[in-house]
Design a protein around this motif. Structure first.
Motif, PDB file in Angstrom:
ATOM      1  N   TRP A 116      12.624  29.423  18.483  1.00 53.74           N
ATOM      2  CA  TRP A 116      11.523  30.259  18.059  1.00 53.74           C
ATOM      3  C   TRP A 116      11.349  31.422  19.034  1.00 53.74           C
ATOM      4  CZ3 TRP A 116       9.473  30.733  13.575  1.00 53.74           C
ATOM      5  CH2 TRP A 116       8.218  31.341  13.399  1.00 53.74           C
ATOM      6  N   ARG A 117      10.697  32.460  18.600  1.00 57.27           N
ATOM      7  CA  ARG A 117      10.517  33.653  19.428  1.00 57.27           C
ATOM      8  C   ARG A 117       9.599  33.364  20.623  1.00 57.27           C
ATOM      9  NH1 ARG A 117      10.165  34.973  14.231  1.00 57.27           N
ATOM     10  NH2 ARG A 117       7.881  34.935  14.257  1.00 57.27           N
ATOM     11  N   ASP A 118       9.940  33.930  21.762  1.00 60.79           N
ATOM     12  CA  ASP A 118       9.150  33.784  22.984  1.00 60.79           C
ATOM     13  C   ASP A 118       8.214  34.978  23.093  1.00 60.79           C
ATOM     14  OD1 ASP A 118       8.101  33.413  25.499  1.00 60.79           O
ATOM     15  OD2 ASP A 118      10.024  33.007  26.463  1.00 60.79           O
ATOM     16  N   ALA A 119       6.902  34.722  23.195  1.00 59.88           N
ATOM     17  CA  ALA A 119       5.919  35.800  23.290  1.00 59.88           C
ATOM     18  C   ALA A 119       5.885  36.431  24.676  1.00 59.88           C
ATOM     19  CB  ALA A 119       4.526  35.268  22.934  1.00 59.88           C
ATOM     20  N   GLY A 120       6.521  35.796  25.670  1.00 57.02           N
ATOM     21  CA  GLY A 120       6.539  36.350  27.020  1.00 57.02           C
ATOM     22  C   GLY A 120       5.358  35.934  27.866  1.00 57.02           C
ATOM     23  N   GLU A 121       4.266  35.561  27.227  1.00 58.86           N
ATOM     24  CA  GLU A 121       3.092  35.035  27.909  1.00 58.86           C
ATOM     25  C   GLU A 121       2.314  34.197  26.906  1.00 58.86           C
ATOM     26  OE1 GLU A 121       0.811  38.352  29.189  1.00 58.86           O
ATOM     27  OE2 GLU A 121       0.330  39.032  27.175  1.00 58.86           O
ATOM     28  N   ASN A 122       1.401  33.387  27.426  1.00 62.81           N
ATOM     29  CA  ASN A 122       0.660  32.508  26.527  1.00 62.81           C
ATOM     30  C   ASN A 122      -0.204  33.340  25.593  1.00 62.81           C
ATOM     31  OD1 ASN A 122       0.047  30.035  25.468  1.00 62.81           O
ATOM     32  ND2 ASN A 122      -1.401  29.442  27.067  1.00 62.81           N
ATOM     33  N   GLU A 123       0.108  33.295  24.310  1.00 68.78           N
ATOM     34  CA  GLU A 123      -0.553  34.114  23.309  1.00 68.78           C
ATOM     35  C   GLU A 123      -1.907  33.510  22.926  1.00 68.78           C
ATOM     36  OE1 GLU A 123       0.441  35.744  18.771  1.00 68.78           O
ATOM     37  OE2 GLU A 123       1.862  34.497  19.877  1.00 68.78           O
ATOM     38  N   LEU A 124      -2.935  34.356  22.860  1.00 73.80           N
ATOM     39  CA  LEU A 124      -4.258  33.899  22.471  1.00 73.80           C
ATOM     40  C   LEU A 124      -4.328  33.737  20.953  1.00 73.80           C
ATOM     41  CD1 LEU A 124      -7.218  33.244  23.155  1.00 73.80           C
ATOM     42  CD2 LEU A 124      -7.709  35.698  22.922  1.00 73.80           C
ATOM     43  N   VAL A 125      -4.629  32.524  20.510  1.00 74.27           N
ATOM     44  CA  VAL A 125      -4.839  32.257  19.091  1.00 74.27           C
ATOM     45  C   VAL A 125      -6.311  31.888  18.924  1.00 74.27           C
ATOM     46  CG1 VAL A 125      -4.241  30.812  17.121  1.00 74.27           C
ATOM     47  CG2 VAL A 125      -2.464  31.461  18.761  1.00 74.27           C
ATOM     48  N   LEU A 126      -7.061  32.761  18.277  1.00 77.19           N
ATOM     49  CA  LEU A 126      -8.481  32.522  18.072  1.00 77.19           C
ATOM     50  C   LEU A 126      -8.702  31.431  17.031  1.00 77.19           C
ATOM     51  CD1 LEU A 126      -9.681  36.246  17.957  1.00 77.19           C
ATOM     52  CD2 LEU A 126      -9.684  34.684  19.927  1.00 77.19           C
ATOM     53  N   VAL A 156       9.029  24.141  34.190  1.00 77.55           N
ATOM     54  CA  VAL A 156       9.415  24.917  33.009  1.00 77.55           C
ATOM     55  C   VAL A 156       8.291  24.946  31.978  1.00 77.55           C
ATOM     56  CG1 VAL A 156      10.940  24.909  30.980  1.00 77.55           C
ATOM     57  CG2 VAL A 156      11.912  24.696  33.278  1.00 77.55           C
ATOM     58  N   LYS A 157       7.544  23.853  31.861  1.00 79.09           N
ATOM     59  CA  LYS A 157       6.495  23.771  30.834  1.00 79.09           C
ATOM     60  C   LYS A 157       5.457  24.883  30.980  1.00 79.09           C
ATOM     61  CE  LYS A 157       3.861  20.426  33.593  1.00 79.09           C
ATOM     62  NZ  LYS A 157       3.551  18.996  33.742  1.00 79.09           N
ATOM     63  N   TYR A 158       5.340  25.462  32.169  1.00 84.98           N
ATOM     64  CA  TYR A 158       4.380  26.532  32.381  1.00 84.98           C
ATOM     65  C   TYR A 158       4.953  27.908  32.032  1.00 84.98           C
ATOM     66  CZ  TYR A 158       1.931  22.936  35.075  1.00 84.98           C
ATOM     67  OH  TYR A 158       1.294  21.784  35.471  1.00 84.98           O
ATOM     68  N   HIS A 159       6.189  27.941  31.572  1.00 87.86           N
ATOM     69  CA  HIS A 159       6.862  29.223  31.306  1.00 87.86           C
ATOM     70  C   HIS A 159       7.458  29.288  29.906  1.00 87.86           C
ATOM     71  CE1 HIS A 159       6.408  30.283  35.550  1.00 87.86           C
ATOM     72  NE2 HIS A 159       6.797  29.060  35.832  1.00 87.86           N
ATOM     73  N   VAL A 160       6.950  28.495  28.997  1.00 87.04           N
ATOM     74  CA  VAL A 160       7.396  28.519  27.602  1.00 87.04           C
ATOM     75  C   VAL A 160       6.227  29.004  26.750  1.00 87.04           C
ATOM     76  CG1 VAL A 160       8.345  27.192  25.687  1.00 87.04           C
ATOM     77  CG2 VAL A 160       8.986  26.609  28.027  1.00 87.04           C
ATOM     78  N   PHE A 161       6.439  30.107  26.006  1.00 85.99           N
ATOM     79  CA  PHE A 161       5.349  30.730  25.266  1.00 85.99           C
ATOM     80  C   PHE A 161       5.769  31.043  23.826  1.00 85.99           C
ATOM     81  CE2 PHE A 161       5.214  32.320  29.736  1.00 85.99           C
ATOM     82  CZ  PHE A 161       4.114  31.582  30.170  1.00 85.99           C
ATOM     83  N   PRO A 162       5.871  30.036  22.966  1.00 88.02           N
ATOM     84  CA  PRO A 162       6.255  30.289  21.572  1.00 88.02           C
ATOM     85  C   PRO A 162       5.192  31.140  20.858  1.00 88.02           C
ATOM     86  CG  PRO A 162       6.416  27.943  22.135  1.00 88.02           C
ATOM     87  CD  PRO A 162       5.644  28.606  23.226  1.00 88.02           C
ATOM     88  N   GLU A 163       5.620  32.117  20.101  1.00 87.77           N
ATOM     89  CA  GLU A 163       4.680  32.957  19.357  1.00 87.77           C
ATOM     90  C   GLU A 163       3.870  32.095  18.381  1.00 87.77           C
ATOM     91  OE1 GLU A 163       6.314  36.261  17.304  1.00 87.77           O
ATOM     92  OE2 GLU A 163       7.011  37.274  19.116  1.00 87.77           O
TER      93      GLU A 163
END
Length: 244
Positions: free
Chosen positions: A31-41, A117-124
């Motif tokens: 899946w695509r990596d957002a590069g940072e933890n994406e905010l989902v409201l 690693v778990k702190y550096h995975v940011f799925p869109e």
């Protein structure tokens, strides 16, 4: 390195009654990596996984290739497109790494790097929240990501790709679980993995010569490999002190 092998065996025992959907690593497009933890409201969310403390995550590193195989993603329970509301959730990463049978600190420090690693995975569209305790995980999945076809195999493929960036890691199997009774049992596995990782980190950061005053003594007493590492480092430090 057998620090987590019994926990891998326990994970397999817990999941044995259930039939998984399995995808080989070669079949998965990450899946695509957002590069940072994406905010989902909340208004953008389809559902939450692990809400209310019902979710957990663990990384179990082994030097035994047979426990991981060629890698891939296993899903026990409903996949993301089939979930209709908040659900329990577990994510277990089985990581095969070479060089883990060494007795020096480098092999054990590799475990630390793999666990981070778990702190550096940011799925869109897959907003992950990891508690300060390290074993609890909660995920908010966006409606947009579901419409775009997100599933556990793709998310697991992204996790695996991140783990494999470490040269020592040769194969990764990501296990996602949404079966309530299995998640409940796996929480104990995740908590024990956290205890052992915390003990390992403390041993590597400092040498506690007096076990009677160490808060992590019960963990070392239970896990022979941690005990051997601790005594080995303590003996080395004591020897260096005598030379001075």
């Amino acid at each position: 390195m057998k620090l987590f092998d019994d926990l891998i065996a326990e994970t397999q025992r817990i999941l044995a009654p259930f039939a998984p959907i399995r995808r080989a690593a070669s079949e998965i497009t990450p899946w695509r990596d957002a590069g940072e933890n994406e905010l989902v409201l909340s208004k953008e969310s389809a559902f939450e996984l692990g809400a209310g403390g019902s979710g957990c995550g663990a990384c179990l590193v082994t030097g035994d290739r047979s426990l991981v195989g060629d890698g891939g993603v296993d899903v026990y329970g409903s996949d993301l497109p089939d979930i209709r509301g908040d659900a329990p959730y577990a994510r277990i990463a089985l990581v095969y790494a070479e060089g883990m049978d060494e007795s020096d600190d480098a092999a054990y420090k590799s475990v630390q790097r793999v666990d981070f690693v778990k702190y550096h995975v940011f799925p869109e569209g897959f907003m992950l929240r990891i508690s300060s305790e390290g074993s609890k995980e909660q995920v908010r999945v966006s409606e947009r990501a579901l419409k775009q076809g997100i599933n556990f195999a793709a998310v697991g493929g992204l996790y695996a790709a991140k783990y494999l960036e470490n040269p020592a890691v040769k194969a990764v199997r990501i296990i996602f679980v949404t079966v309530p009774e299995a998640v409940s049992a796996l929480k104990k596995v995740a908590e024990e993995a956290k205890r052992r990782t915390a003990a390992l980190n403390k041993i590597l950061q400092s040498v506690m010569l007096d076990c009677s005053v160490c808060a992590l003594k019960p963990v070392c007493d239970e896990v022979e490999e941690l005990k051997e590492l601790h005594f080995g480092r303590s003996a080395a430090a004591s020897g260096q002190g005598e030379k001075k």
